[in-house]
Design a protein around this motif. Structure first.
Motif, PDB file in Angstrom:
ATOM      1  N   UNK A 176       0.816  -1.214   0.000  1.00 11.86           N
ATOM      2  CA  UNK A 176       0.000   0.000   0.000  1.00 11.86           C
ATOM      3  C   UNK A 176       0.851   1.267   0.000  1.00 11.86           C
ATOM      4  N   UNK A 177       1.962   1.267   0.741  1.00 10.12           N
ATOM      5  CA  UNK A 177       2.785   2.477   0.823  1.00 10.12           C
ATOM      6  C   UNK A 177       3.679   2.657  -0.397  1.00 10.12           C
ATOM      7  N   UNK A 178       3.692   1.644  -1.301  1.00  7.94           N
ATOM      8  CA  UNK A 178       4.500   1.732  -2.523  1.00  7.94           C
ATOM      9  C   UNK A 178       3.656   2.087  -3.739  1.00  7.94           C
ATOM     10  N   UNK A 179       2.374   2.328  -3.533  1.00  7.95           N
ATOM     11  CA  UNK A 179       1.488   2.623  -4.660  1.00  7.95           C
ATOM     12  C   UNK A 179       1.965   3.865  -5.409  1.00  7.95           C
ATOM     13  N   UNK A 180       1.862   3.861  -6.736  1.00  7.95           N
ATOM     14  CA  UNK A 180       2.323   5.008  -7.528  1.00  7.95           C
ATOM     15  C   UNK A 180       1.518   6.265  -7.240  1.00  7.95           C
ATOM     16  N   UNK A 181       2.168   7.396  -7.438  1.00  5.21           N
ATOM     17  CA  UNK A 181       1.513   8.682  -7.230  1.00  5.21           C
ATOM     18  C   UNK A 181       0.638   9.027  -8.422  1.00  5.21           C
ATOM     19  N   UNK A 182      -0.524   9.618  -8.141  1.00  7.72           N
ATOM     20  CA  UNK A 182      -1.422  10.091  -9.176  1.00  7.72           C
ATOM     21  C   UNK A 182      -1.096  11.538  -9.511  1.00  7.72           C
ATOM     22  N   UNK A 183      -1.671  12.064 -10.594  1.00  4.67           N
ATOM     23  CA  UNK A 183      -1.359  13.449 -10.995  1.00  4.67           C
ATOM     24  C   UNK A 183      -1.587  14.477  -9.892  1.00  4.67           C
ATOM     25  N   UNK A 184      -2.543  14.221  -8.989  1.00  4.60           N
ATOM     26  CA  UNK A 184      -2.817  15.198  -7.924  1.00  4.60           C
ATOM     27  C   UNK A 184      -1.885  15.041  -6.723  1.00  4.60           C
ATOM     28  N   UNK A 185      -0.919  14.123  -6.820  1.00  6.78           N
ATOM     29  CA  UNK A 185       0.055  13.949  -5.743  1.00  6.78           C
ATOM     30  C   UNK A 185      -0.318  12.905  -4.712  1.00  6.78           C
ATOM     31  N   UNK A 186      -1.536  12.385  -4.765  1.00  6.88           N
ATOM     32  CA  UNK A 186      -1.952  11.343  -3.830  1.00  6.88           C
ATOM     33  C   UNK A 186      -1.574   9.974  -4.393  1.00  6.88           C
ATOM     34  N   UNK A 187      -1.533   8.984  -3.515  1.00  6.16           N
ATOM     35  CA  UNK A 187      -1.195   7.637  -3.955  1.00  6.16           C
ATOM     36  C   UNK A 187      -2.431   6.899  -4.445  1.00  6.16           C
ATOM     37  N   UNK A 188      -2.236   6.061  -5.423  1.00 12.88           N
ATOM     38  CA  UNK A 188      -3.320   5.214  -5.907  1.00 12.88           C
ATOM     39  C   UNK A 188      -3.806   4.330  -4.761  1.00 12.88           C
ATOM     40  N   UNK A 189      -5.115   4.108  -4.654  1.00 15.41           N
ATOM     41  CA  UNK A 189      -5.622   3.232  -3.598  1.00 15.41           C
ATOM     42  C   UNK A 189      -5.421   1.753  -3.911  1.00 15.41           C
ATOM     43  N   UNK A 190      -4.909   1.449  -5.090  1.00 12.65           N
ATOM     44  CA  UNK A 190      -4.733   0.072  -5.506  1.00 12.65           C
ATOM     45  C   UNK A 190      -3.403  -0.498  -5.008  1.00 12.65           C
ATOM     46  N   UNK A 191      -3.447  -1.727  -4.512  1.00 13.20           N
ATOM     47  CA  UNK A 191      -2.214  -2.414  -4.119  1.00 13.20           C
ATOM     48  C   UNK A 191      -2.469  -3.910  -4.160  1.00 13.20           C
ATOM     49  N   UNK A 192      -1.400  -4.698  -4.113  1.00 17.27           N
ATOM     50  CA  UNK A 192      -1.535  -6.127  -4.374  1.00 17.27           C
ATOM     51  C   UNK A 192      -1.349  -7.065  -3.212  1.00 17.27           C
ATOM     52  N   UNK A 193      -0.960  -6.563  -2.034  1.00 15.60           N
ATOM     53  CA  UNK A 193      -0.727  -7.470  -0.911  1.00 15.60           C
ATOM     54  C   UNK A 193      -0.919  -6.745   0.411  1.00 15.60           C
ATOM     55  N   UNK A 194      -1.613  -7.396   1.347  1.00 15.96           N
ATOM     56  CA  UNK A 194      -1.709  -6.892   2.711  1.00 15.96           C
ATOM     57  C   UNK A 194      -0.388  -7.169   3.431  1.00 15.96           C
ATOM     58  N   UNK A 195      -0.157  -6.452   4.503  1.00 21.69           N
ATOM     59  CA  UNK A 195       1.089  -6.613   5.234  1.00 21.69           C
ATOM     60  C   UNK A 195       1.220  -8.012   5.831  1.00 21.69           C
ATOM     61  N   UNK A 196       0.108  -8.629   6.247  1.00 17.79           N
ATOM     62  CA  UNK A 196       0.243  -9.964   6.832  1.00 17.79           C
ATOM     63  C   UNK A 196       0.326 -11.063   5.770  1.00 17.79           C
ATOM     64  N   UNK A 197       0.342 -10.676   4.488  1.00 20.70           N
ATOM     65  CA  UNK A 197       0.616 -11.616   3.404  1.00 20.70           C
ATOM     66  C   UNK A 197       1.964 -11.312   2.752  1.00 20.70           C
ATOM     67  N   UNK A 198       2.794 -10.598   3.463  1.00 17.69           N
ATOM     68  CA  UNK A 198       4.073 -10.156   2.908  1.00 17.69           C
ATOM     69  C   UNK A 198       5.005 -11.334   2.620  1.00 17.69           C
ATOM     70  N   UNK A 199       4.934 -12.383   3.441  1.00 14.13           N
ATOM     71  CA  UNK A 199       5.841 -13.523   3.255  1.00 14.13           C
ATOM     72  C   UNK A 199       5.690 -14.132   1.860  1.00 14.13           C
ATOM     73  N   UNK A 200       4.457 -14.438   1.468  1.00 13.21           N
ATOM     74  CA  UNK A 200       4.258 -15.063   0.163  1.00 13.21           C
ATOM     75  C   UNK A 200       4.460 -14.057  -0.964  1.00 13.21           C
ATOM     76  N   UNK A 201       4.139 -12.800  -0.726  1.00 10.87           N
ATOM     77  CA  UNK A 201       4.370 -11.780  -1.740  1.00 10.87           C
ATOM     78  C   UNK A 201       5.861 -11.654  -2.039  1.00 10.87           C
TER      79      UNK A 201
END
Length: 440
Positions: A176-201
């Motif tokens: 979530x904290x690595x999501x790309x920045x949008x034109x307005x400077x905010x981060x995209x709400x899209x992400x691919x893994x929760x923190x408690x699934x970090x091991x398999x990611x």
């Protein structure tokens, strides 16, 4: 097994398409022995086809609710169509078609009841535990919730797909904290893994630097955009919500252009979007008006085929021009989507968004859907594991803290179909007989 390199391994056969390695075949939990007649990637696809999570998509909203009519697509039929488009495009580019197929079949598994509206509600309800994101939920299903294999310590390993198939299924390969920045400077709400699934990611991204999608994931992503951009318009026309002749009206056309720009192409001028309308309206199969007859339905089907072929053909040609004729797999190349093709796909999405998703008549439905999920969530939080299904009840009891217990409740709600969510709401929250429809 045409087109594969076949090697005899320990008395059995290992079949890998050109460009893939044994590392791509690795599974999170090693499985000894290989099939005598199927590749590892074919087995991945089979596991997904037989999964309960895929079956549930048949009763989950795509654009129009599953109980509205017998024609409109569900999440399941959409996923099957994405798989067909992605498999063919991937095969032409040299991807293993079963890896792409598996990614396409799994790409919507994490969607909760009521489509994107339900996703927004659950994200708000789960804000204190890392939020909710359909794509991150997909990874959680594949590697934890839909179980076929277990780790030696007893933890679920989910379907235990190969590294290549899991990587291909991750549409947004970042936290979530690595999501790309949008034109307005905010981060995209899209992400691919929760923190408690970090091991398999971390395991599935082994050897990959940064947040790039693998080629198979890029093909899946493009196939998803192509399929729903075209099919949502077809569903909208058949359900009587609009006709393409509406774009001939200056006011209607301006609204579609505005919606397309706001939702999908914020950096693109109105003139370029208008030009995309002109290009598509010039396609011979473009169906301005449909009366619901068999001939009209056939014309619509022909239009969808023509547009899918147009978009896939342009992407294939541009990608081959950039990378040559060699097989394009994993992290060795990037899909090339021409600007005009992207604008045309986004325009199709904008048409559906303008007349369906952003339609004022949908707002009461969205409000009631929000109420259903919010009230159901409140009851489950209050009653703990009392009403949870056995598998989620076990997760709740095994959790080390309140966050883990809350996540088990969110997992339970997300697993429900539209109809099941309404049933739980009616029986648990209000103690009433089952509702078959939102407005029953």
């Amino acid at each position: 097994m045409s087109g594969r390199n076949v090697e005899r391994v320990e008395g059995r056969y290992s079949a890998l398409a050109p460009g893939y390695t044994e590392v791509d075949e690795d599974r999170w939990v090693p499985e000894h022995g290989k099939s005598v007649y199927r590749s590892s990637f074919e087995r991945d696809r089979a596991r997904l086809l037989h999964s309960s999570s895929l079956r549930r998509l048949g009763a989950k909203t795509q654009v129009v609710s599953p109980d509205v009519d017998d024609f409109s697509r569900t999440r399941l039929t959409h996923s099957l169509e994405v798989a067909q488009v992605g498999r063919e495009l991937g095969r032409l580019l040299g991807c293993d078609p079963d890896v792409v197929d598996a990614a396409c079949l799994s790409h919507d598994l994490g969607h909760p009841p009521f489509g994107h509206n339900g996703e927004k509600v659950l994200n708000e309800l789960a804000a204190e535990i890392g939020g909710f994101e359909g794509n991150a939920q997909t990874l959680r299903i594949l590697t934890r919730l839909e179980t076929k294999r277990f780790h030696p310590d007893g933890r679920s390993a989910g379907l235990n797909l190969t590294r290549a198939s899991l990587d291909a299924a991750v549409k947004y390969p970042w936290r979530v904290h690595q999501a790309p920045l949008r034109p307005d400077g905010t981060r995209s709400p899209k992400f691919g893994a929760y923190e408690d699934d970090l091991e398999v990611f971390t395991w599935l991204r082994q050897g990959v630097t940064g947040t790039r999608q693998c080629m198979e994931a890029q093909v899946m992503d493009a196939a998803d955009d192509i399929a729903y951009s075209v099919h949502d318009v077809e569903d909208g026309i058949v359900s009587g919500r609009f006709q393409l002749k509406f774009l001939d009206d200056d006011i209607q056309r301006a609204r579609v252009i505005q919606t397309t720009q706001e939702w999908y192409l914020p950096e693109t001028s109105e003139d370029r979007i208008d030009a995309a309308i002109e290009r598509l309206a010039g396609v011979e199969a473009w169906t301005r008006e449909s009366d619901g007859s068999r001939r009209a339905l056939a014309a619509l089907k022909n239009m969808t085929s023509e547009l899918i072929g147009r978009f896939c053909g342009a992407i294939y040609t541009a990608t081959r021009q950039a990378h040559g004729s060699q097989p394009l797999v994993r992290h060795e190349a990037d899909l090339v989507v021409p600007t005009e093709t992207l604008e045309e796909i986004c325009l199709m999405k904008g048409i559906a968004a303008n007349y369906i998703m952003a339609s004022r008549e949908q707002m009461p439905v969205y409000v009631r859907q929000r109420d259903v999920l919010t009230d159901l969530h409140g009851l489950l939080v209050e009653t703990g594991d009392r009403f949870l299904d056995p598998q989620f009840q076990a997760d709740y009891r095994a959790a080390d803290d309140d966050a883990g217990r809350h996540r088990a409740i969110i997992d339970q709600i997300a697993s429900l179909t539209d109809g099941a969510a309404l049933e739980w709401y009616a029986t648990l929250v209000h103690g009433k007989p089952v509702m078959n429809r939102l407005f029953a």
